[in-house]
Write a protein that holds these residues in place. Structure first.
Motif, mmCIF file in Angstrom:
data_model
loop_
_atom_site.group_PDB
_atom_site.id
_atom_site.type_symbol
_atom_site.label_atom_id
_atom_site.label_comp_id
_atom_site.label_asym_id
_atom_site.label_seq_id
_atom_site.Cartn_x
_atom_site.Cartn_y
_atom_site.Cartn_z
ATOM 1 N N GLU A 125 -1.559 4.365 -1.437
ATOM 2 C CA GLU A 125 -2.637 4.236 -0.898
ATOM 3 C C GLU A 125 -2.525 3.641 0.707
ATOM 4 O O GLU A 125 -1.785 2.953 0.996
ATOM 5 C CB GLU A 125 -3.716 3.368 -1.711
ATOM 6 C CG GLU A 125 -3.765 4.083 -3.086
ATOM 7 C CD GLU A 125 -4.625 3.046 -3.941
ATOM 8 O OE1 GLU A 125 -5.675 2.898 -3.612
ATOM 9 O OE2 GLU A 125 -4.415 3.093 -5.128
ATOM 10 N N ASP A 126 -3.928 3.674 1.306
ATOM 11 C CA ASP A 126 -3.982 2.887 2.627
ATOM 12 C C ASP A 126 -5.528 2.661 2.813
ATOM 13 O O ASP A 126 -6.428 3.356 2.437
ATOM 14 C CB ASP A 126 -3.362 3.816 3.725
ATOM 15 C CG ASP A 126 -2.908 2.827 4.856
ATOM 16 O OD1 ASP A 126 -3.119 1.715 4.745
ATOM 17 O OD2 ASP A 126 -2.370 3.494 5.695
ATOM 18 N N ASP A 127 -5.556 1.616 3.812
ATOM 19 C CA ASP A 127 -6.974 1.609 4.429
ATOM 20 C C ASP A 127 -6.991 0.936 5.879
ATOM 21 O O ASP A 127 -5.780 0.074 5.894
ATOM 22 C CB ASP A 127 -7.700 0.648 3.372
ATOM 23 C CG ASP A 127 -9.307 0.452 3.764
ATOM 24 O OD1 ASP A 127 -9.544 -0.243 4.578
ATOM 25 O OD2 ASP A 127 -9.940 1.255 3.243
ATOM 26 N N ARG A 138 -7.838 -0.655 -2.903
ATOM 27 C CA ARG A 138 -8.763 -1.641 -3.175
ATOM 28 C C ARG A 138 -7.804 -2.854 -3.975
ATOM 29 O O ARG A 138 -8.561 -4.277 -3.759
ATOM 30 C CB ARG A 138 -9.996 -1.077 -4.200
ATOM 31 C CG ARG A 138 -10.869 -0.639 -3.031
ATOM 32 C CD ARG A 138 -12.179 -0.150 -3.908
ATOM 33 N NE ARG A 138 -13.026 0.788 -3.105
ATOM 34 C CZ ARG A 138 -13.909 1.310 -3.302
ATOM 35 N NH1 ARG A 138 -14.577 1.191 -4.659
ATOM 36 N NH2 ARG A 138 -14.907 2.093 -2.676
ATOM 37 N N GLY A 154 -16.307 -1.629 -3.019
ATOM 38 C CA GLY A 154 -15.167 -1.714 -1.841
ATOM 39 C C GLY A 154 -15.682 -2.597 -0.883
ATOM 40 O O GLY A 154 -15.245 -2.577 0.369
ATOM 41 N N TRP A 207 -14.149 -0.645 1.751
ATOM 42 C CA TRP A 207 -12.692 -0.145 1.534
ATOM 43 C C TRP A 207 -12.825 1.075 0.768
ATOM 44 O O TRP A 207 -13.312 1.292 -0.205
ATOM 45 C CB TRP A 207 -12.105 -1.165 0.852
ATOM 46 C CG TRP A 207 -11.613 -2.489 1.707
ATOM 47 C CD1 TRP A 207 -12.334 -3.380 2.384
ATOM 48 C CD2 TRP A 207 -10.002 -2.676 1.795
ATOM 49 N NE1 TRP A 207 -11.312 -4.284 3.005
ATOM 50 C CE2 TRP A 207 -10.190 -3.970 2.617
ATOM 51 C CE3 TRP A 207 -8.846 -2.245 1.428
ATOM 52 C CZ2 TRP A 207 -8.741 -4.627 2.932
ATOM 53 C CZ3 TRP A 207 -7.775 -2.816 1.737
ATOM 54 C CH2 TRP A 207 -7.798 -3.983 2.547
ATOM 55 N N ARG A 208 -11.976 2.262 1.419
ATOM 56 C CA ARG A 208 -12.134 3.269 0.848
ATOM 57 C C ARG A 208 -10.885 3.465 -0.033
ATOM 58 O O ARG A 208 -10.952 4.220 -1.297
ATOM 59 C CB ARG A 208 -11.984 4.400 1.947
ATOM 60 C CG ARG A 208 -13.113 4.203 3.038
ATOM 61 C CD ARG A 208 -14.457 4.727 2.154
ATOM 62 N NE ARG A 208 -15.559 4.704 3.291
ATOM 63 C CZ ARG A 208 -16.750 4.910 2.680
ATOM 64 N NH1 ARG A 208 -17.233 4.949 1.586
ATOM 65 N NH2 ARG A 208 -17.670 4.897 3.644
ATOM 66 N N GLY A 209 -9.734 2.778 0.172
ATOM 67 C CA GLY A 209 -8.677 2.866 -0.720
ATOM 68 C C GLY A 209 -7.975 1.818 -0.784
ATOM 69 O O GLY A 209 -8.614 0.805 -0.192
ATOM 70 N N THR A 225 0.961 -1.228 -0.146
ATOM 71 C CA THR A 225 -0.059 -0.108 -0.119
ATOM 72 C C THR A 225 0.991 1.362 0.025
ATOM 73 O O THR A 225 0.349 2.317 -0.546
ATOM 74 C CB THR A 225 -1.041 -0.023 0.978
ATOM 75 O OG1 THR A 225 -0.191 -0.048 2.326
ATOM 76 C CG2 THR A 225 -1.847 -1.202 1.178
ATOM 77 N N GLN A 236 -8.035 -1.460 7.089
ATOM 78 C CA GLN A 236 -8.219 -2.966 7.162
ATOM 79 C C GLN A 236 -6.939 -3.821 6.505
ATOM 80 O O GLN A 236 -6.833 -4.894 6.499
ATOM 81 C CB GLN A 236 -9.423 -3.636 6.521
ATOM 82 C CG GLN A 236 -10.684 -3.341 6.837
ATOM 83 C CD GLN A 236 -11.266 -2.001 6.215
ATOM 84 O OE1 GLN A 236 -10.546 -0.730 6.213
ATOM 85 N NE2 GLN A 236 -12.342 -2.094 5.895
#
Length: 244
Positions: A158-160, A208, A243, A204-206, A153, A162
């Motif tokens: 990007e990041d999330d 993916r 997402g 998931w926002r980012g 990530t 989870q």
């Protein structure tokens, strides 16, 4: 990390079963789709992003455990990689193609060698008989999978929230698909399935494409679809769009 100071000469005993010779593809268990396929289903590039290099490192470390006949030799080889990865933060790489490729990512400030070295610790716990079965699987999944996914990530920018748990789920499922000892496979499968609500309970926002890796791993553990097949592809496309 105790095993850096004292090299133990035996494989970890999981549910009273030796892992030696059991790390191999399991023909009657659903395999994970390749990361390149999953990224393509997400409309994302895999080759040349650096993420492909991270997975190449993971394969390299896994092959050490998979092919070693003497556990002490496997631990010594993993120690070499641990030290080599740490040195990339402050020294030029040796004449080894994978380390040179990783050094390029590190020099850009996108990942740190000391963080990537943690992946060797994840693989090494499979060689450490001092750990219990449950502790071994949990440490393996988090040190290997969570480290790999966090680094990926970072490379994608990007990041999330989870991501780390997604990496652990992926590592559990991948181990289940590549260990022929049934009791170990059952424990790893159950652990992967247990993480599904945590990993996919929220949208998931980012990141993916990274989440999609975990989704495919979950489907493999649950026996849904075939690796690189249309059912996995369709589910991944849906995840890319919504997402979850």
């Amino acid at each position: 990390m105790a095993s850096r100071n004292t090299v133990n000469g035996s494989f970890v005993t999981l549910v009273e079963a030796d892992l030696c010779g059991h790390l191999t593809a399991v023909l009657d268990f659903q395999s994970l789709s390749s990361p390149s396929h999953i990224f393509a289903w997400c409309g994302a590039r895999f080759a040349g992003t650096g993420v492909d290099t991270l997975f190449a490192l993971d394969r390299q470390l896994g092959n050490i455990v998979r092919t070693t006949e003497q556990p002490i030799v496997g631990q010594m080889r993993l120690t070499w990689w641990y030290e080599a990865l740490e040195k990339l933060d402050h020294a030029p790489p040796p004449a080894q193609p994978l380390l040179r490729a990783l050094a390029g990512l590190i020099s850009e400030g996108r990942v740190a060698g000391r963080d990537l070295a943690t992946m060797t610790e994840g693989w090494e716990v499979l060689l450490d008989r001092e750990r219990t079965a449950a502790d071994t699987l949990t440490q393996f999944a988090h040190l290997r999978g969570a480290t790999l996914f966090r680094a990926a990530t970072a490379l994608l920018g990007e990041d999330d929230p989870q991501v780390a748990q997604a990496g652990a789920l992926w590592a559990f499922a991948d181990l289940a698909a590549n260990v022929s000892q049934e009791a170990i496979r059952d424990q790893a499968t159950a652990a992967a399935l247990d993480l599904a609500d945590t990993v996919f309970g929220a949208r998931w926002r980012g990141a993916r494409p990274i989440g999609a890796l975990a989704l495919d791993a979950y489907m493999a553990a649950a026996g849904r679809g075939f690796a690189n097949g249309p059912r996995r592809a369709a589910r991944t496309v849906r995840f890319r769009m919504i997402g979850r």
